[in-house]
Scaffold this active site. Structure first.
Site, PDB file in Angstrom:
ATOM      1  N   HIS A   9       0.915  -1.164   0.057  1.00 59.27           N
ATOM      2  CA  HIS A   9      -0.078  -0.175  -0.083  1.00 59.27           C
ATOM      3  C   HIS A   9       0.779   1.361   0.002  1.00 59.27           C
ATOM      4  O   HIS A   9       2.056   1.150   0.348  1.00 59.27           O
ATOM      5  CB  HIS A   9      -1.006   0.010   1.192  1.00 59.27           C
ATOM      6  CG  HIS A   9      -0.029   0.091   2.356  1.00 59.27           C
ATOM      7  ND1 HIS A   9       0.363   1.088   3.048  1.00 59.27           N
ATOM      8  CD2 HIS A   9      -0.058  -0.973   3.339  1.00 59.27           C
ATOM      9  CE1 HIS A   9       1.115   0.820   4.226  1.00 59.27           C
ATOM     10  NE2 HIS A   9       0.743  -0.499   4.479  1.00 59.27           N
ATOM     11  N   GLU A  82      -2.477  -7.265   7.311  1.00 59.31           N
ATOM     12  CA  GLU A  82      -1.243  -7.198   8.028  1.00 59.31           C
ATOM     13  C   GLU A  82      -1.406  -7.836   9.521  1.00 59.31           C
ATOM     14  O   GLU A  82      -2.457  -8.282   9.873  1.00 59.31           O
ATOM     15  CB  GLU A  82      -0.768  -5.595   8.263  1.00 59.31           C
ATOM     16  CG  GLU A  82       0.658  -5.552   8.893  1.00 59.31           C
ATOM     17  CD  GLU A  82       1.424  -6.080   8.227  1.00 59.31           C
ATOM     18  OE1 GLU A  82       1.872  -7.001   7.968  1.00 59.31           O
ATOM     19  OE2 GLU A  82       2.451  -5.081   7.822  1.00 59.31           O
TER      20      GLU A  82
END
Length: 199
Positions: A9, A82
């Site tokens: 990201h 994550e």
């Protein structure tokens, strides 16, 4: 064979503020992060991507949306989140090592069994769920290309595992914000790395 454009990201406020560990904390992109994600669109412009999968955390999902420019529907995938950094969430490494150096030493030596931040995930838990995702993608999109948007530690642990590295060496792999790593999985699930950390 499966071709994967693996994307980290774009920049978040935590990345910009001394690289605070974000984990499951759901924060958005900075203005710079938005621009980084938009630049990926030109890299992908002529690539024959069949499907896009992204972590549901907004920093990854937004990056995917900006990079693909509405051309393909993005599928949210929980297995790409994550890892949970436990007590390290929201802190810089300098801060949490000062608080409990032994906890960091345990993670550095054996992330496959140590729990990040004392209460978070182990590296093995991450590798198992991410590997299961990609092996499923190999069956679903055989001989095609997909884009996957996830996170720094998740991506690096998976790559270290598939390249036969000890998981404790995962931080030797560089994954900058909105950088692409291009790899292929053959029909046995063996990974060949073609590009790492490309902008």
């Amino acid at each position: 064979m499966l071709t994967v454009y693996l994307l980290r990201h774009g920049e978040t406020a935590y990345n910009a503020d001394g690289n605070r560990y974000c984990g499951l904390t759901d924060i958005g992109l900075t203005e710079r992060g938005v621009e980084q994600a938009k630049r990926v669109a030109s890299f992908l412009k002529d690539r024959p991507i069949e499907a896009v999968y992204a972590s549901p955390l907004q920093r990854a999902f937004t990056t995917a949306a900006l990079a693909i420019e509405g051309k393909i529907q993005i599928q949210k995938e929980e297995r790409l989140k994550e890892l949970d950094f436990g007590n390290w969430e929201g802190k810089t490494r300098e801060e949490f090592v000062r608080e409990d150096p032994e906890l960091w030493n345990a993670w550095e030596k054996a992330p496959e069994t140590a729990r990040a931040g004392g209460t978070g995930n182990t590296g093995s838990e991450i590798v198992e769920r991410v590997d299961a995702f990609f092996l499923e993608m190999l069956q679903t999109h055989r001989d095609r290309s997909i884009m996957v948007v996830a996170h720094n530690t998740v991506n690096r642990l998976y790559l270290a595992y598939k390249l036969g590295m000890p998981l404790r060496n995962y931080r030797r792999i560089v994954q900058e914000n909105s950088a692409i790593t291009l790899f292929e999985l053959d029909n046995q699930g063996i990974l060949s790395l073609h590009q790492l950390n490309t902008h």
